[in-house]
Design an enzyme around this catalytic site. Structure first.
Site, PDB file in Angstrom:
ATOM      1  N   PHE A   1      38.535  31.365  44.739  1.00 55.29           N
ATOM      2  CA  PHE A   1      38.768  32.661  44.573  1.00 55.29           C
ATOM      3  C   PHE A   1      38.108  33.447  44.828  1.00 55.29           C
ATOM      4  CE2 PHE A   1      41.495  29.792  41.650  1.00 55.29           C
ATOM      5  CZ  PHE A   1      42.857  30.432  41.549  1.00 55.29           C
TER       6      PHE A   1
ATOM      7  N   HIS B   1      45.609  28.657  33.134  1.00 52.06           N
ATOM      8  CA  HIS B   1      44.003  28.703  33.081  1.00 52.06           C
ATOM      9  C   HIS B   1      43.957  29.253  31.649  1.00 52.06           C
ATOM     10  CE1 HIS B   1      45.559  32.428  34.869  1.00 52.06           C
ATOM     11  NE2 HIS B   1      44.470  33.132  34.564  1.00 52.06           N
TER      12      HIS B   1
ATOM     13  N   CYS C   1      44.699  44.812  33.823  1.00 50.99           N
ATOM     14  CA  CYS C   1      43.604  44.250  34.704  1.00 50.99           C
ATOM     15  C   CYS C   1      42.454  43.743  34.378  1.00 50.99           C
ATOM     16  CB  CYS C   1      43.410  45.516  35.728  1.00 50.99           C
ATOM     17  SG  CYS C   1      42.341  45.008  37.225  1.00 50.99           S
ATOM     18  N   ASP C   2      42.024  42.509  34.772  1.00 55.00           N
ATOM     19  CA  ASP C   2      40.961  41.932  34.464  1.00 55.00           C
ATOM     20  C   ASP C   2      39.642  41.892  35.359  1.00 55.00           C
ATOM     21  OD1 ASP C   2      41.803  40.290  36.386  1.00 55.00           O
ATOM     22  OD2 ASP C   2      42.218  38.399  35.195  1.00 55.00           O
ATOM     23  N   THR C   3      39.599  42.841  36.200  1.00 53.10           N
ATOM     24  CA  THR C   3      38.746  43.095  37.214  1.00 53.10           C
ATOM     25  C   THR C   3      37.851  44.326  37.002  1.00 53.10           C
ATOM     26  OG1 THR C   3      39.991  42.043  39.057  1.00 53.10           O
ATOM     27  CG2 THR C   3      38.193  43.393  39.785  1.00 53.10           C
TER      28      THR C   3
ATOM     29  N   CYS D   1      40.624  48.972  43.924  1.00 50.62           N
ATOM     30  CA  CYS D   1      42.065  48.786  43.978  1.00 50.62           C
ATOM     31  C   CYS D   1      42.765  50.386  43.992  1.00 50.62           C
ATOM     32  CB  CYS D   1      42.824  48.033  42.506  1.00 50.62           C
ATOM     33  SG  CYS D   1      44.500  47.951  42.459  1.00 50.62           S
TER      34      CYS D   1
ATOM     35  N   GLU E   1      46.806  37.589  46.986  1.00 53.31           N
ATOM     36  CA  GLU E   1      47.962  38.041  45.739  1.00 53.31           C
ATOM     37  C   GLU E   1      47.810  39.634  45.961  1.00 53.31           C
ATOM     38  OE1 GLU E   1      46.290  36.532  42.126  1.00 53.31           O
ATOM     39  OE2 GLU E   1      46.932  34.397  42.416  1.00 53.31           O
TER      40      GLU E   1
ATOM     41  N   CYS F   1      46.062  49.377  36.442  1.00 54.03           N
ATOM     42  CA  CYS F   1      46.958  48.666  35.570  1.00 54.03           C
ATOM     43  C   CYS F   1      46.205  48.470  34.211  1.00 54.03           C
ATOM     44  CB  CYS F   1      47.431  47.416  36.077  1.00 54.03           C
ATOM     45  SG  CYS F   1      48.556  47.689  37.570  1.00 54.03           S
TER      46      CYS F   1
END
Length: 199
Positions: free
Chosen positions: A28, A193, A41-43, A34, A97, A38
């Protein structure tokens, strides 16, 4: 000539937890940045290291899998032919993605479109692609799925929204299950996951 730099949040090795390639080992490459924000979001978009395509490929080469997943953030803002050519030259297949608000290069081998316009009241949330390999909708049980009628995809997935609340998540999973039974065009995507507690 100065080499292009890409802001990379992290590069890690795991299994693809969602959608068509669920269960497959993959490297990954998570981009920082971005055009949407959102709520789930996990970033961490402020974090990132500036890397060249060659730097990225050196990281990818540490792992045995041939599937490379470009994710984010929104990778379509940053991915270009130089990076795709470098990854393909290693014999790897590229999956991306994307939220679908930016065009995607033809060099991408597998495009997962996961639109977010139901979660982001932003002009940037408007879709710019109409075809993809898989459409993955984060499902809350209250989505208007007619919004996706014009998207042509090889596979259609509903992914129960993870709210962080166990009781609410159970309701959403049940609503997803019931909807798919009534609308078998869709398949369920579970976040493997999270279920097996890996990255």
């Amino acid at each position: 000539m100065e080499k292009k730099l890409y802001k990379i949040n992290e590069i890690f090795y795991s299994i693809q937890g969602e959608g068509y390639n669920a269960g497959c080992a993959a490297v990954f490459v998570r981009f920082s940045g971005c055009n949407l924000r959102c709520p789930f979001c996990d970033t961490q978009h402020a974090d990132g290291t500036m890397l060249t395509a060659q730097d990225i490929c050196r990281e990818i080469q540490q792992y045995p899998a041939s599937l490379v997943v470009l994710t984010g953030g929104e990778p379509a803002l940053f991915v270009d032919a130089e990076l795709c050519d470098a990854i393909h030259a290693m014999g790897c297949r590229i999956a991306m993605e994307t939220n679908g608000t930016r065009p995607v290069l033809p060099a991408i081998d597998h495009v997962t479109c996961s639109p977010k316009f139901e979660f982001c009241a932003s002009a940037d949330a408007r879709l710019q692609i109409s075809t993809c390999d898989e459409l993955k909708v984060v499902f809350t049980g209250h989505n208007d799925l007619s919004l996706y009628d014009d998207i042509q995809a090889g596979s259609y997935f509903l992914q129960p929204c993870d709210t962080g609340d166990e009781a609410e998540n159970k309701k959403i999973v049940k609503a997803t299950f019931d909807y798919i039974l009534s609308h078998p065009k869709w398949r369920m995507s579970l976040q493997l996951h999270k279920i097996i507690n890996v990255r």
